[in-house]
Scaffold this motif. Structure first.
Motif, PDB file in Angstrom:
ATOM      1  N   UNK A  75      46.556 -11.699-104.777  1.00 59.85           N
ATOM      2  CA  UNK A  75      45.724 -10.732-104.069  1.00 59.85           C
ATOM      3  C   UNK A  75      45.307 -11.254-102.699  1.00 59.85           C
ATOM      4  N   UNK A  76      44.940 -12.536-102.634  1.00 64.06           N
ATOM      5  CA  UNK A  76      44.542 -13.109-101.347  1.00 64.06           C
ATOM      6  C   UNK A  76      45.720 -13.217-100.382  1.00 64.06           C
ATOM      7  N   UNK A  77      46.930 -13.298-100.927  1.00 64.23           N
ATOM      8  CA  UNK A  77      48.110 -13.428-100.081  1.00 64.23           C
ATOM      9  C   UNK A  77      48.735 -12.070 -99.737  1.00 64.23           C
ATOM     10  N   UNK A  78      48.817 -11.155-100.729  1.00 64.71           N
ATOM     11  CA  UNK A  78      49.531  -9.898-100.532  1.00 64.71           C
ATOM     12  C   UNK A  78      48.627  -8.694-100.274  1.00 64.71           C
ATOM     13  N   UNK A  79      47.346  -8.806-100.631  1.00 67.06           N
ATOM     14  CA  UNK A  79      46.440  -7.696-100.375  1.00 67.06           C
ATOM     15  C   UNK A  79      45.701  -7.246-101.612  1.00 67.06           C
ATOM     16  N   UNK A  80      44.507  -6.655-101.389  1.00 71.44           N
ATOM     17  CA  UNK A  80      43.668  -6.207-102.506  1.00 71.44           C
ATOM     18  C   UNK A  80      44.343  -5.069-103.272  1.00 71.44           C
ATOM     19  N   UNK A  81      44.928  -4.133-102.538  1.00 69.58           N
ATOM     20  CA  UNK A  81      45.503  -2.941-103.153  1.00 69.58           C
ATOM     21  C   UNK A  81      46.666  -3.303-104.083  1.00 69.58           C
ATOM     22  N   UNK A  82      47.632  -4.070-103.603  1.00 62.17           N
ATOM     23  CA  UNK A  82      48.790  -4.441-104.416  1.00 62.17           C
ATOM     24  C   UNK A  82      48.362  -5.225-105.666  1.00 62.17           C
ATOM     25  N   UNK A 211      38.720  -6.244 -93.873  1.00 59.88           N
ATOM     26  CA  UNK A 211      38.549  -7.698 -93.877  1.00 59.88           C
ATOM     27  C   UNK A 211      39.875  -8.400 -94.148  1.00 59.88           C
ATOM     28  N   UNK A 212      40.668  -7.852 -95.075  1.00 58.43           N
ATOM     29  CA  UNK A 212      41.968  -8.466 -95.359  1.00 58.43           C
ATOM     30  C   UNK A 212      42.937  -8.239 -94.205  1.00 58.43           C
ATOM     31  N   UNK A 213      42.965  -7.028 -93.671  1.00 57.67           N
ATOM     32  CA  UNK A 213      43.881  -6.717 -92.573  1.00 57.67           C
ATOM     33  C   UNK A 213      43.561  -7.520 -91.317  1.00 57.67           C
ATOM     34  N   UNK A 214      42.284  -7.895 -91.148  1.00 54.13           N
ATOM     35  CA  UNK A 214      41.865  -8.632 -89.953  1.00 54.13           C
ATOM     36  C   UNK A 214      42.313 -10.092 -89.980  1.00 54.13           C
ATOM     37  N   UNK A 215      42.679 -10.588 -91.157  1.00 61.72           N
ATOM     38  CA  UNK A 215      43.131 -11.981 -91.245  1.00 61.72           C
ATOM     39  C   UNK A 215      44.517 -12.119 -90.620  1.00 61.72           C
ATOM     40  N   UNK A 216      44.641 -13.003 -89.672  1.00 59.83           N
ATOM     41  CA  UNK A 216      45.915 -13.193 -88.977  1.00 59.83           C
ATOM     42  C   UNK A 216      46.951 -13.869 -89.864  1.00 59.83           C
ATOM     43  N   UNK A 217      46.489 -14.741 -90.739  1.00 58.66           N
ATOM     44  CA  UNK A 217      47.408 -15.449 -91.614  1.00 58.66           C
ATOM     45  C   UNK A 217      46.822 -15.490 -93.015  1.00 58.66           C
ATOM     46  N   UNK A 218      47.641 -15.148 -93.982  1.00 62.14           N
ATOM     47  CA  UNK A 218      47.190 -15.173 -95.363  1.00 62.14           C
ATOM     48  C   UNK A 218      47.708 -16.436 -96.048  1.00 62.14           C
ATOM     49  N   UNK A 219      46.878 -17.059 -96.890  1.00 65.19           N
ATOM     50  CA  UNK A 219      47.214 -18.379 -97.430  1.00 65.19           C
ATOM     51  C   UNK A 219      48.371 -18.374 -98.420  1.00 65.19           C
ATOM     52  N   UNK A 220      49.188 -19.430 -98.354  1.00 65.79           N
ATOM     53  CA  UNK A 220      50.219 -19.659 -99.365  1.00 65.79           C
ATOM     54  C   UNK A 220      49.563 -20.280-100.592  1.00 65.79           C
ATOM     55  N   UNK A 221      50.308 -20.345-101.685  1.00 64.19           N
ATOM     56  CA  UNK A 221      49.727 -20.822-102.935  1.00 64.19           C
ATOM     57  C   UNK A 221      49.218 -22.256-102.806  1.00 64.19           C
ATOM     58  N   UNK A 222      49.974 -23.103-102.101  1.00 69.40           N
ATOM     59  CA  UNK A 222      49.548 -24.497-101.942  1.00 69.40           C
ATOM     60  C   UNK A 222      48.241 -24.585-101.163  1.00 69.40           C
ATOM     61  N   UNK A 358      38.982 -16.716 -96.855  1.00 72.19           N
ATOM     62  CA  UNK A 358      40.434 -16.646 -96.962  1.00 72.19           C
ATOM     63  C   UNK A 358      40.908 -16.700 -98.411  1.00 72.19           C
ATOM     64  N   UNK A 359      40.122 -17.302 -99.266  1.00 76.09           N
ATOM     65  CA  UNK A 359      40.498 -17.394-100.684  1.00 76.09           C
ATOM     66  C   UNK A 359      39.374 -16.812-101.547  1.00 76.09           C
ATOM     67  N   UNK A 360      38.754 -15.768-101.045  1.00 76.50           N
ATOM     68  CA  UNK A 360      37.580 -15.214-101.718  1.00 76.50           C
ATOM     69  C   UNK A 360      37.911 -14.683-103.102  1.00 76.50           C
ATOM     70  N   UNK A 361      39.027 -13.964-103.237  1.00 74.71           N
ATOM     71  CA  UNK A 361      39.356 -13.356-104.530  1.00 74.71           C
ATOM     72  C   UNK A 361      39.664 -14.411-105.582  1.00 74.71           C
TER      73      UNK A 361
END
Length: 438
Positions: A75-82, A211-222, A358-361
């Motif tokens: 969710x933090x990487x791909x989006x809340x909706x998905x 808030x999610x769309x405003x993030x320029x980069x979404x975190x990878x799993x690592x 960035x890793x709120x969820x």
């Protein structure tokens, strides 16, 4: 993006829909535990059979932290909706499995194994459902009303309880006990399965949060795992914070039907009506307390609720078991529901505000899942064990007292920030670990 009131209502409804299915499933499993025990976990001793059934119930909660990390990271990487669409689809499998699996008499050991698998899948998806929905609601909410918005996630649980209790009451009114034992207990699970397509359609039309769309980069799993390790203190405090709310909920709503029938020897109808009344009170009390936390701050409500819980949990239950009537059961459980509402109305929004942005969820979901796994999920089993071991029907009050003690300790360790209700709290804690020394 500016939303209208209608858009806000729709977004709340969409986000809370998965929580509805989750709690609907948990409630009917708790209420029909006796029937499920005989169908899938037969034993000569009712206590052993019921303990195995509640252990299976608890096993699903052990999967929650795993689901929180994997699905929360998604969710933090791909989006809340998905992410919320995916969790709902997985959750549906758990609900359907209970409805269709043949009994132990029909297929032997395969029956309990399939039930356990269904509970594990349900727990895996539920590990992020509450956290994902809470984060979604906190991010679409106007800053000054964040507590009120997030509280509707918990209110959806009450609506699920009321729906399940209403269906159960109707079945008990039109069916004989032998018929319910034979196959009638499966009907509520089938109804839950029929609700799934509607909920999936609702979630497909969800909008992504700004808030999610405003993030320029979404975190990878690592990166997610590294951030969680760096923020381990806030996650531990978050888990302790949730201990009180999860035990109060599962004690007052999920364990109530079994407690009323098996321990107090009241009728099934009395237990269901009690659960309905508790759900109705909490349905409106939680948002009211969430709104109150927006006005006076989170910390005062958290402290007041935990002190009241520590002071009254055992005495109130002792009064009930010394004066067993339907009305006393209702009053007792409503009191616990009010304690839950007071605490939960502030606790859930606090959790969204103290987690790194960035890793709120994943952070919130993991903290919540650990608390539910260690405290809430085991509440029916621990309550059953306490009563059996101590021969004291009021002994579950000790468990709630302990959870309240954990809650007040966590509250005192929370980072200081204008009563935890300032409009920019989330931004303040978004990129750094809060200072726990003050």
């Amino acid at each position: 993006m500016s939303l209208s009131k209608a858009d806000y209502v729709k977004s709340i409804f969409q986000a809370a829909s998965g929580n509805f299915l989750e709690m609907y499933d948990f409630f009917i499993y708790g209420f029909y535990a006796q029937y499920i025990a005989k169908a899938f976990f037969p034993a000569h001793n009712q206590y052993i059979s019921l303990m195995v059934t509640f252990s299976t119930f608890a096993a699903g909660f052990l999967m929650r932290p795993i689901g929180a990390i994997i699905l929360g990271g998604y969710i933090d990487r791909e989006g809340r909706r998905k992410g919320l669409m995916l969790t709902l689809a997985i959750m549906a499998i758990g609900t359907i499995s209970i409805a269709i699996v043949p009994t132990y008499e029909s297929i032997g050991l395969l029956a309990p194994l399939l039930v356990v698998l269904g509970r594990l899948l349900q727990g895996f998806s539920a590990g992020v459902e509450v956290g994902g929905a809470s984060v979604y609601l906190s991010e679409i909410a106007p800053a000054r009303h964040r507590g009120f918005f997030v509280a509707w996630q918990s209110s959806s649980l009450q609506l699920a309880t009321m729906t399940a209790a209403g269906i159960g009451y109707l079945l008990n009114s039109v069916m004989m006990p032998d018929t319910i034992q034979a196959w009638g207990w499966r009907i509520p699970f089938f109804i839950g399965a029929l609700i799934v397509p509607l909920l999936l359609v609702l979630r497909t039309t969800m909008r992504e949060t700004d808030a999610f769309l405003a993030q320029r980069k979404h975190p990878e799993f690592s990166e997610i795992m590294r951030s969680m390790i760096l923020n381990y203190r806030i996650i531990i405090v978050g888990a302790l914070l949730i201990s009180m709310t999860t035990v109060a909920f599962y004690l007052s709503e999920i364990y109530t039907p079994t407690f009323g029938r098996v321990v107090l020897h009241l009728s099934a109808s009395d237990s269901l009506l009690t659960s309905f009344a508790v759900g109705l009170v909490a349905l409106f009390a939680v948002p009211a307390m969430g709104a109150l936390s927006d006005r006076i701050g989170r910390r005062p409500l958290l402290i007041a609720a935990t002190i009241l819980a520590m002071a009254t949990s055992y005495p109130v239950l002792l009064w009930l078991v010394s004066n067993i009537t339907f009305y006393h059961l209702v009053l007792t459980e409503i009191w616990f529901a009010l304690l839950y509402a007071m605490y939960n109305g502030a606790a859930m929004v606090t959790l969204t505000e103290i987690m790194p942005a960035r890793v709120r969820t994943v952070s919130l979901a993991f903290a919540f899942s650990v608390a539910v796994a260690l405290f809430g999920g085991f509440t029916p089993m621990i309550s059953t064990w306490l009563i059996h071991t101590t021969a004291d029907k009021a002994s579950p009050g000790y468990w709630l007292t302990f959870a309240a003690l954990c809650g007040i300790c966590a509250t005192l360790m929370l980072p200081r920030s204008k009563n935890l209700a300032s409009t920019d709290t989330a931004a303040q804690v978004g990129s750094s670990v809060p200072n726990f020394s003050d």
